[in-house]
Scaffold this motif. Structure first.
Motif, PDB file in Angstrom:
ATOM      1  N   VAL A  88       0.851  -1.189   0.000  1.00 23.57           N
ATOM      2  CA  VAL A  88       0.000   0.000   0.000  1.00 23.57           C
ATOM      3  C   VAL A  88       0.887   1.240   0.000  1.00 23.57           C
ATOM      4  N   GLY A  89       0.574   2.181  -0.879  1.00 17.75           N
ATOM      5  CA  GLY A  89       1.302   3.443  -0.910  1.00 17.75           C
ATOM      6  C   GLY A  89       1.073   4.248   0.355  1.00 17.75           C
ATOM      7  N   GLU A  90       1.918   5.258   0.577  1.00 20.68           N
ATOM      8  CA  GLU A  90       1.942   5.960   1.868  1.00 20.68           C
ATOM      9  C   GLU A  90       0.668   6.722   2.187  1.00 20.68           C
ATOM     10  N   GLY A  91      -0.196   6.977   1.206  1.00 22.93           N
ATOM     11  CA  GLY A  91      -1.464   7.645   1.481  1.00 22.93           C
ATOM     12  C   GLY A  91      -2.532   6.707   2.011  1.00 22.93           C
ATOM     13  N   HIS A  96      -5.933  -1.591   4.009  1.00 21.51           N
ATOM     14  CA  HIS A  96      -6.322  -1.581   2.592  1.00 21.51           C
ATOM     15  C   HIS A  96      -5.661  -2.746   1.855  1.00 21.51           C
ATOM     16  N   GLY A  97      -4.438  -3.070   2.223  1.00 21.50           N
ATOM     17  CA  GLY A  97      -3.752  -4.207   1.614  1.00 21.50           C
ATOM     18  C   GLY A  97      -4.406  -5.531   1.953  1.00 21.50           C
ATOM     19  N   ASN A 156       9.678  -0.389 -10.109  1.00 23.91           N
ATOM     20  CA  ASN A 156      10.439   0.827  -9.845  1.00 23.91           C
ATOM     21  C   ASN A 156       9.566   2.050  -9.607  1.00 23.91           C
ATOM     22  N   ASP A 157       8.331   2.058 -10.114  1.00 28.17           N
ATOM     23  CA  ASP A 157       7.502   3.271 -10.010  1.00 28.17           C
ATOM     24  C   ASP A 157       6.204   3.042  -9.234  1.00 28.17           C
ATOM     25  N   ALA A 158       6.182   2.027  -8.390  1.00 28.96           N
ATOM     26  CA  ALA A 158       4.945   1.730  -7.675  1.00 28.96           C
ATOM     27  C   ALA A 158       5.255   1.124  -6.305  1.00 28.96           C
ATOM     28  N   MET A 164      -2.020   0.968  -4.782  1.00 23.09           N
ATOM     29  CA  MET A 164      -1.662  -0.312  -4.173  1.00 23.09           C
ATOM     30  C   MET A 164      -1.063  -1.192  -5.258  1.00 23.09           C
ATOM     31  N   LEU A 165      -0.079  -1.973  -4.881  1.00 22.67           N
ATOM     32  CA  LEU A 165       0.452  -3.004  -5.750  1.00 22.67           C
ATOM     33  C   LEU A 165      -0.059  -4.329  -5.191  1.00 22.67           C
ATOM     34  N   VAL A 166      -0.716  -5.130  -6.024  1.00 26.61           N
ATOM     35  CA  VAL A 166      -1.199  -6.441  -5.585  1.00 26.61           C
ATOM     36  C   VAL A 166      -0.515  -7.498  -6.432  1.00 26.61           C
ATOM     37  N   ALA A 167      -0.220  -8.648  -5.833  1.00 22.13           N
ATOM     38  CA  ALA A 167       0.559  -9.658  -6.535  1.00 22.13           C
ATOM     39  C   ALA A 167       0.104 -11.065  -6.183  1.00 22.13           C
ATOM     40  N   LEU A 168       0.230 -11.954  -7.166  1.00 22.53           N
ATOM     41  CA  LEU A 168       0.054 -13.390  -6.994  1.00 22.53           C
ATOM     42  C   LEU A 168       1.345 -14.062  -7.435  1.00 22.53           C
ATOM     43  N   VAL A 169       1.706 -15.144  -6.756  1.00 24.04           N
ATOM     44  CA  VAL A 169       2.901 -15.901  -7.106  1.00 24.04           C
ATOM     45  C   VAL A 169       2.523 -17.374  -7.200  1.00 24.04           C
ATOM     46  N   MET A 170       3.097 -18.067  -8.171  1.00 20.13           N
ATOM     47  CA  MET A 170       2.919 -19.516  -8.304  1.00 20.13           C
ATOM     48  C   MET A 170       4.260 -20.147  -8.673  1.00 20.13           C
TER      49      MET A 170
END
Length: 195
Positions: A88-91, A96-97, A156-158, A164-170
């Motif tokens: 989650v970004g600083e705002g 939220h995450g 690099n820019d998020a 918010m940056l959301v991610a899935l890994v497999m």
């Protein structure tokens, strides 16, 4: 009916091919992949008591990312490990995450045909370029030690302050050269998502 609050700035799918970790070269490389999305945080900059509507808005994104990631790794039948994360970004705030837990986890379970194990996760606050380690476990039994893994992610820019940056890994198998013992994947009973 309320309009979706989901606004996607960018997505990315990345796949690692791991041939060895200092030992013999594996006959088949381990594939470890991630699908990420950078989205606007509709609650950034203010406290909102009811944030759950955004969780519903994230569900289609979870499914889209899970489908793209499974395809990039050779199809759902090839997947043995998974995990998820959000930054989650600083705002925004850490809570939220947490909205990514259900949309990300249930999407992967659906795409993988009902995987039984809980999807491990991590979340944090951070600015552009921040990295996060995403924990990984076996899709059907959390105690399968050979599949305990992680993948470090970031862009690099998020996330920007209002994102918010959301991610899935497999992954397609155990760690290369796994030999730390414990429950083997071939011994899974599949009763409780643990063993």
């Amino acid at each position: 009916m309320q309009m979706s609050m989901l606004k996607i700035r960018k997505t990315m799918v990345v796949v690692e091919e791991i041939h060895h970790e200092g030992g013999p070269v594996a006959d088949t490389p381990l594939l470890r992949g991630a699908a990420l999305a950078v989205v606007k945080n509709p609650y950034a900059g203010r406290y909102e008591p009811d944030i759950q509507p955004f969780m519903d808005d994230l569900r289609p994104l979870g499914l889209q990312l899970a489908e793209r990631l499974a395809e990039a790794l050779g199809g759902a039948e090839a997947i043995e490990g998974y995990g998820k994360a959000s930054v989650v970004g600083e705002g925004g705030e850490l809570e939220h995450g947490a909205l990514w837990h259900a949309p990300g986890g249930y999407a992967m379970r659906e795409v993988l045909g009902g995987a039984k194990a809980i999807v491990p996760s991590s979340k944090k606050l951070g600015g552009p370029g921040v990295r996060i380690d995403v924990p990984i476990t076996h899709i059907d039994a959390s105690y399968v030690r050979s599949h305990f893994d992680s993948m470090e992610l970031g862009l690099n820019d998020a996330p920007r302050a209002d994102e918010m940056l959301v991610a899935l890994v497999m992954t397609t198998g155990p760690r290369i050269h796994a030999r730390a013992g414990g429950l083997a994947a071939s011994e899974i009973k599949g009763e409780d998502g643990l063993r």
